[in-house]
Design a protein around this motif. Structure first.
Motif, PDB file in Angstrom:
ATOM      1  N   VAL A 175     -14.158  -5.632   6.017  1.00 43.04           N
ATOM      2  CA  VAL A 175     -14.643  -4.887   4.854  1.00 43.04           C
ATOM      3  C   VAL A 175     -13.867  -5.215   3.581  1.00 43.04           C
ATOM      4  O   VAL A 175     -14.395  -5.072   2.476  1.00 43.04           O
ATOM      5  CB  VAL A 175     -14.617  -3.365   5.138  1.00 43.04           C
ATOM      6  N   TYR A 176     -12.640  -5.696   3.731  1.00 44.44           N
ATOM      7  CA  TYR A 176     -11.831  -5.979   2.537  1.00 44.44           C
ATOM      8  C   TYR A 176     -12.193  -7.306   1.863  1.00 44.44           C
ATOM      9  O   TYR A 176     -11.680  -7.615   0.800  1.00 44.44           O
ATOM     10  CB  TYR A 176     -10.337  -5.943   2.873  1.00 44.44           C
ATOM     11  N   GLY A 177     -13.057  -8.087   2.539  1.00 43.99           N
ATOM     12  CA  GLY A 177     -13.647  -9.229   1.847  1.00 43.99           C
ATOM     13  C   GLY A 177     -12.899 -10.546   1.956  1.00 43.99           C
ATOM     14  O   GLY A 177     -13.348 -11.541   1.393  1.00 43.99           O
ATOM     15  N   ALA A 226      -6.087  -5.487   3.821  1.00 41.07           N
ATOM     16  CA  ALA A 226      -6.057  -4.389   2.835  1.00 41.07           C
ATOM     17  C   ALA A 226      -4.997  -4.634   1.768  1.00 41.07           C
ATOM     18  O   ALA A 226      -5.231  -4.399   0.575  1.00 41.07           O
ATOM     19  CB  ALA A 226      -5.804  -3.055   3.529  1.00 41.07           C
ATOM     20  N   HIS A 227      -3.819  -5.092   2.196  1.00 48.09           N
ATOM     21  CA  HIS A 227      -2.771  -5.410   1.221  1.00 48.09           C
ATOM     22  C   HIS A 227      -3.254  -6.482   0.239  1.00 48.09           C
ATOM     23  O   HIS A 227      -3.028  -6.383  -0.973  1.00 48.09           O
ATOM     24  CB  HIS A 227      -1.513  -5.915   1.933  1.00 48.09           C
ATOM     25  N   ALA A 271      -6.314  -7.209  -0.601  1.00 46.85           N
ATOM     26  CA  ALA A 271      -7.345  -6.643  -1.488  1.00 46.85           C
ATOM     27  C   ALA A 271      -6.691  -5.868  -2.631  1.00 46.85           C
ATOM     28  O   ALA A 271      -7.045  -6.042  -3.794  1.00 46.85           O
ATOM     29  CB  ALA A 271      -8.288  -5.736  -0.699  1.00 46.85           C
ATOM     30  N   ARG A 272      -5.719  -5.024  -2.292  1.00 47.35           N
ATOM     31  CA  ARG A 272      -5.079  -4.240  -3.349  1.00 47.35           C
ATOM     32  C   ARG A 272      -4.355  -5.147  -4.335  1.00 47.35           C
ATOM     33  O   ARG A 272      -4.349  -4.874  -5.538  1.00 47.35           O
ATOM     34  CB  ARG A 272      -4.108  -3.209  -2.768  1.00 47.35           C
ATOM     35  N   LEU A 324       0.838  -1.204   0.000  1.00 40.83           N
ATOM     36  CA  LEU A 324       0.000   0.000   0.000  1.00 40.83           C
ATOM     37  C   LEU A 324       0.873   1.255   0.000  1.00 40.83           C
ATOM     38  O   LEU A 324       0.373   2.354   0.224  1.00 40.83           O
ATOM     39  CB  LEU A 324      -0.913   0.006   1.229  1.00 40.83           C
ATOM     40  N   ALA A 336     -13.321  -1.083  -1.052  1.00 40.53           N
ATOM     41  CA  ALA A 336     -12.388  -1.766  -0.144  1.00 40.53           C
ATOM     42  C   ALA A 336     -11.875  -3.061  -0.757  1.00 40.53           C
ATOM     43  O   ALA A 336     -10.673  -3.352  -0.730  1.00 40.53           O
ATOM     44  CB  ALA A 336     -13.070  -2.044   1.194  1.00 40.53           C
ATOM     45  N   GLU A 337     -12.788  -3.848  -1.317  1.00 37.57           N
ATOM     46  CA  GLU A 337     -12.408  -5.164  -1.834  1.00 37.57           C
ATOM     47  C   GLU A 337     -11.514  -5.081  -3.070  1.00 37.57           C
ATOM     48  O   GLU A 337     -10.713  -5.975  -3.326  1.00 37.57           O
ATOM     49  CB  GLU A 337     -13.667  -5.977  -2.169  1.00 37.57           C
ATOM     50  N   THR A 338     -11.659  -4.009  -3.839  1.00 41.35           N
ATOM     51  CA  THR A 338     -10.905  -3.924  -5.091  1.00 41.35           C
ATOM     52  C   THR A 338      -9.647  -3.064  -5.007  1.00 41.35           C
ATOM     53  O   THR A 338      -8.781  -3.152  -5.863  1.00 41.35           O
ATOM     54  CB  THR A 338     -11.784  -3.349  -6.232  1.00 41.35           C
ATOM     55  N   THR A 339      -9.545  -2.223  -3.949  1.00 41.75           N
ATOM     56  CA  THR A 339      -8.397  -1.306  -3.887  1.00 41.75           C
ATOM     57  C   THR A 339      -7.679  -1.288  -2.552  1.00 41.75           C
ATOM     58  O   THR A 339      -6.594  -0.708  -2.441  1.00 41.75           O
ATOM     59  CB  THR A 339      -8.827   0.157  -4.153  1.00 41.75           C
ATOM     60  N   GLY A 340      -8.301  -1.858  -1.495  1.00 38.87           N
ATOM     61  CA  GLY A 340      -7.701  -1.739  -0.168  1.00 38.87           C
ATOM     62  C   GLY A 340      -7.925  -0.384   0.474  1.00 38.87           C
ATOM     63  O   GLY A 340      -7.344  -0.088   1.507  1.00 38.87           O
ATOM     64  N   VAL A 341      -8.770   0.444  -0.124  1.00 43.68           N
ATOM     65  CA  VAL A 341      -9.098   1.760   0.451  1.00 43.68           C
ATOM     66  C   VAL A 341     -10.447   1.658   1.163  1.00 43.68           C
ATOM     67  O   VAL A 341     -11.449   1.280   0.555  1.00 43.68           O
ATOM     68  CB  VAL A 341      -9.182   2.843  -0.649  1.00 43.68           C
ATOM     69  N   VAL A 376      -4.390   6.262  -6.190  1.00 43.29           N
ATOM     70  CA  VAL A 376      -4.270   4.796  -6.220  1.00 43.29           C
ATOM     71  C   VAL A 376      -4.809   4.255  -7.544  1.00 43.29           C
ATOM     72  O   VAL A 376      -5.965   4.521  -7.903  1.00 43.29           O
ATOM     73  CB  VAL A 376      -5.059   4.176  -5.042  1.00 43.29           C
TER      74      VAL A 376
END
Lengths: 427, 427
Positions: A183-185, A156-157, A159-160, A86, B355-360, B94
Motif C-alpha cells: 500500500v505504501y507504493g 512505510a518509513h 513513504a514518509r 516514524l 499511505a504513499e505520502t505519509t506512511g500512515v 503527523v
C-alpha cells in the motif's frame, strides 16, 4: 558493493566510534558493512564509553516520547533533522496480573507491547535507526529482506521520507503483511523461496552496481539496524522506574533482539543509570517448534547452530539460519536463563491467553513468547517469585489466519428480543 | 432499565455537574440515561465552568501520556484507580507536506493518526471514558452495539479489567473486526441486520431486567462515552503548541466526533488555554457515498436528516440514522465549513494516497476523509492557504479487503540474481 563513504557529521556526533567484529575483535570505521573482512564474523557498533557515560536520566526524560529520547545511546539520529523515522517506541508496559496468575507466576508480570508502534511491530525501532544511519552514509534507496513486519516498516518509513524503497519477501507471506507493504507504493518483490533464500539473494544484490545506492537495513547497514533493538531494553528499565527486571522472555528469529536487550541492560548499569538486580538479570529465549535451531542448540549443550527449514505459523520468527544465534545462547547461558519452543497449537493458545487476560492482541510471535513463558514456569526454569517482563513484538491483526478458525461470534440471532431470548441472552 | 444510581465519589469529584438535554435544556443528575424524559432529545454532559477553568496547561503537560492528562476536562476518571482503560490517546500528529502538495493545499497539513491507539481506532478514547463512568455508576458488565471498532475496544477493555462483556455486531462485518473482538473471550453476538438494527435491539435489551447490570457504552452511558471524543480536539491543539488549527476535516458516522472536536476547541478558548484562530476555526465533515445522510442534508440546506440504508466499503461509518447529525450540521454551518462524501473507488484511492505520502495506513474511514479533503480543496470549500488537520480514526489492517485486490507485489522472481535480472531489477 560495501560502501566506504565516510561517516558524515550526524553520525560523527554520535557516541558510536566504529564497528568491531564480534568474533575476532577487528575494528572498522562507521561504514556500511556487516561482516568482518578478516574472519567473516558479524560486526557490531562500538561506542565511546566516555560519551555514553555523559547521558543522564534527566536528559532522557526530557526527550521526545519515542526511541529518540535515547539518541545519546544510539549510533545515529542525534540531530532530529537527520532522522528517517516514524518516531516509534515508548510503547506500553502493561501490568498483567491475570496472565501471571494463569501461568503460575507469583511476582509482578509485565507485557512490553510493541504492537503499539507505527507499523505495529518492534521493527520500526530498528528501521528508524538503520535508515537514519543509511541516509547519513549517503544511501538514497531503502531495502530489506523480510518475513513481513520489516517489509511493512521499511516501506512505510520510505513513504514518509519520500524516498524509493525495494522490499524482498518470501512469496507465501500472510496477506496482512503483503498488502500492508504494497500500500505504501514502493517496489515489492516476492521471492519463490524461504526467508533464508530471500536473505541470501539480498546479500548478492547488495554487491551489484545497480544496488550501490541502496541500503538493505538488515544486510549492509545491519550493525546500525541491530542497535535499534537496544531501545526495548532501555524503555522497560525506564518504565519500571529505572529498574532492570529480574527476568525477561524474548522471542527469537535471528536471536539479535535478545542479545540487544541484554546489551542495553548492561549499558544502563555501566553508565550508572540503573543498578543491576541483586542476582543480576536473567534472559530467556522463545522460538516456535517449526523453527527452533537456537533453542535446540542451547538445550543440547552446544553453541553450534544447525540450520533448519522453517515451518509453522510463527512466520515472523521463521529464520532457519539465525545470524545471532550463538550470541543469544551466550547471553542466556551467562545470565542463567533458558530457551524453549512452542508448537502451533500452543502458539494459538498463547495468543488467546494474552488477549483474554490483558487486552493485548499479539501476532504469532507474541503467542509464541507467552506459550514459552508458561512452559518455563511449568518446567521450573523461570523463577515464579521474580518480576518478569514478556515481550510482545507484533500485532494480531497481521496474523488473523492463525486464529480465525478458532474464534468467532458466540451467538448469531435475528434483530429482535425474541431472537435474543431464543439464544439464551435473556436468562 | 435506566439506572439512577447516584454518582459515586469518582464522578462527583469530576468537573461534570449533570446531564442536560441538547434539545430542550432539561437538566438531570449524572445518571445512566441518554435520552430526555421530556422530549426524547439526546443528553449531554454539562460541566461546572469554574472547575473547568481551574485546569492549566502545566497540569495537563505534567499528566500521563494518554487521554487522562485531560481528566480535569472529562466527566470521569479523575482518580487513576477508578479507570477502566487501555490508556489510549496522545496519538501522533503527523506532518504531511507531500499529502498537502498532492491535494493542492499550500498551508501546513497534519494527519491526526488515531490508528495508534491500543485497539487501533479512536473508539478506545470513548470506551475508556464510558466504562470508567459505568463502573462508577455500579455497572459490572460492559456492552455495545458496534460497526466493528467499538466492538474491538469494548472487548479489549473488558479483558484488561477482568470484567464480562457482551458485544453486538452486524453479521456481515469485516473478518478483521470479528476476530479481533472474539479473541478477547467475551460474548459476541452477530445480528442478522444492519448496524441500525443492532442499535435498535440494544436499545430494547438495555430496558430488560437481565441487562440491569450492563452498561452499553453507546446507549445508556452514551453521554459519558461521547465526551471521550473531546480528547481528539484537546490533543491536536496541545500538539500544535496550544494552537487551534484553522480547519479540521473529520469523518462522520453518528456525527458525534465532529461535534465533540468542535466542543473541545470551544472549551479550550473559554477556559483560556488557547486563543481562537483569527477567523475562528472551520469544521468539515466527511461521509461515504454509501451512507451520506448528514452531508446530503447539509448540502440540501436542511437540518432534517433522512435516514438511509447504508452500503459501501466504509463500514465503520455506516450509520444510516445518525444520532448527532443535526448537531454536526449546526457546527459546520456555524463555523463556515462544509460536508462532502466519497464513493468506494475514491475511498480506496484516499487510503493509497495517504499511505504513499505519509506512511500512515488507514482503514476505509481514513480513506474517506482524505478523499473528501481532496474534494473540498478542489471545490474551493476548504481554504488551501490555511493550516488544516485531517483525522484518521482507524487502522488499515482492519479493512484489508478494501484494497487487497488493488495492491500487491510488483515483481515475483526466482531466488537468484538471474531471476532478479529477468525481472528488470538489475537494469
Amino acid at each position: 558493493m560495501t560502501s566506504t563513504v565516510n561517516a558524515p557529521a550526524a553520525i560523527s556526533a554520535s557516541p558510536a566510534k566504529g564497528l568491531v567484529c564480534r568474533a575476532c575483535g577487528a575494528e572498522y570505521p562507521l561504514i556500511a558493512q556487516h561482516a568482518c573482512y578478516e574472519c567473516f564474523g558479524p560486526l557490531e557498533v562500538a561506542y565511546d564509553a566516555d560519551l555514553l557515560a555523559r547521558v543522564t536520566r534527566e536528559q532522557i526524560e526530557a526527550g521526545p516520547q519515542n526511541i529518540w529520547r535515547y539518541a545519546g545511546l544510539l549510533p545515529a539520529g542525534q540531530d532530529p533533522a537527520t532522522r528517517v523515522t516514524l518516531d516509534p517506541g515508548l510503547t506500553p508496559l502493561v501490568s498483567a496480573p491475570a496472565l501471571a496468575a494463569a501461568v503460575g507466576l507469583r511476582a509482578p508480570l509485565w507485557v512490553k507491547d510493541d504492537s503499539a508502534n507505527p507499523t505495529h511491530s518492534f521493527k520500526d525501532r530498528v528501521v528508524s535507526v538503520a535508515l537514519t544511519a543509511a541516509r547519513g552514509l549517503g544511501f538514497t534507496r531503502f531495502a530489506c529482506a523480510s518475513t513481513g513486519n520489516l517489509a511493512n516498516s521499511v516501506a512505510a518509513h520510505a513513504a514518509r521520507a519520500g524516498a524509493p524503497s525495494i522490499v524482498f519477501i518470501p512469496y507465501d507471506l500472510e496477506q496482512g503483511k503483503v498488502v500492508t507493504t504494497a500500500v505504501y507504493g514502493g517496489d515489492l518483490v516476492a521471492i519463490e523461496g524461504s526467508y533464508d533464500d530471500v536473505n541470501r539473494l539480498c546479500g548478492e544484490l547488495v554487491e551489484t552496481d545497480e544496488f550501490e545506492d541502496t541500503a538493505f537495513v538488515n544486510v549492509n547497514v545491519r550493525p546500525f539496524y541491530a542497535e535499534g533493538s537496544k531501545t526495548l531494553g532501555y524503555e522497560v528499565a525506564e518504565q519500571l522506574g529505572w529498574r532492570i527486571p529480574a527476568q525477561v522472555v524474548i522471542p527469537m528469529a535471528s536471536g539479535e533482539l535478545l542479545t540487544k536487550v541484554d546489551k542495553a541492560f548492561a549499558e544502563l548499569v555501566e553508565i550508572g543509570l540503573c543498578e543491576a538486580p541483586e542476582d543480576g538479570w536473567t534472559v530467556f529465549g522463545a522460538q516456535s517448534a517449526g523453527c527452533n535451531p537456537i533453542a535446540t542448540a542451547l538445550q543440547s549443550g552446544t553453541d553450534e547452530i544447525t540450520p533448519v527449514k522453517p515451518t509453522g505459523i510463527a512466520k515472523s520468527l521463521n529464520i532457519g539460519d539465525p545470524a545471532a544465534g550463538a550470541y543469544a545462547i551466550e547471553a542466556v547461558r551467562r545470565t542463567g536463563g533458558w530457551m524453549d519452543y512452542a508448537d502451533d497449537d500452543e502458539i494459538r493458545a498463547g495468543i488467546r491467553l494474552l488477549a483474554e487476560t490483558t487486552g493485548v492482541f499479539a501476532e504469532t510471535a507474541g503467542g509464541t513468547t507467552v506459550a514459552v513463558l508458561k512452559k518455563l514456569v511449568e518446567s521450573g526454569k523461570l523463577d515464579p517469585e521474580k518480576e518478569t517482563v514478556v515481550y510482545n513484538t507484533g500485532e494480531g491483526l497481521k496474523t488473523l489466519d492463525a486464529i480465525s478458525e478458532l474464534v468467532g461470534p458466540t451467538h448469531r440471532i435475528k434483530p429482535s428480543l425474541k431472537g435474543a431470548r431464543e439464544a439464551g441472552l435473556l436468562g
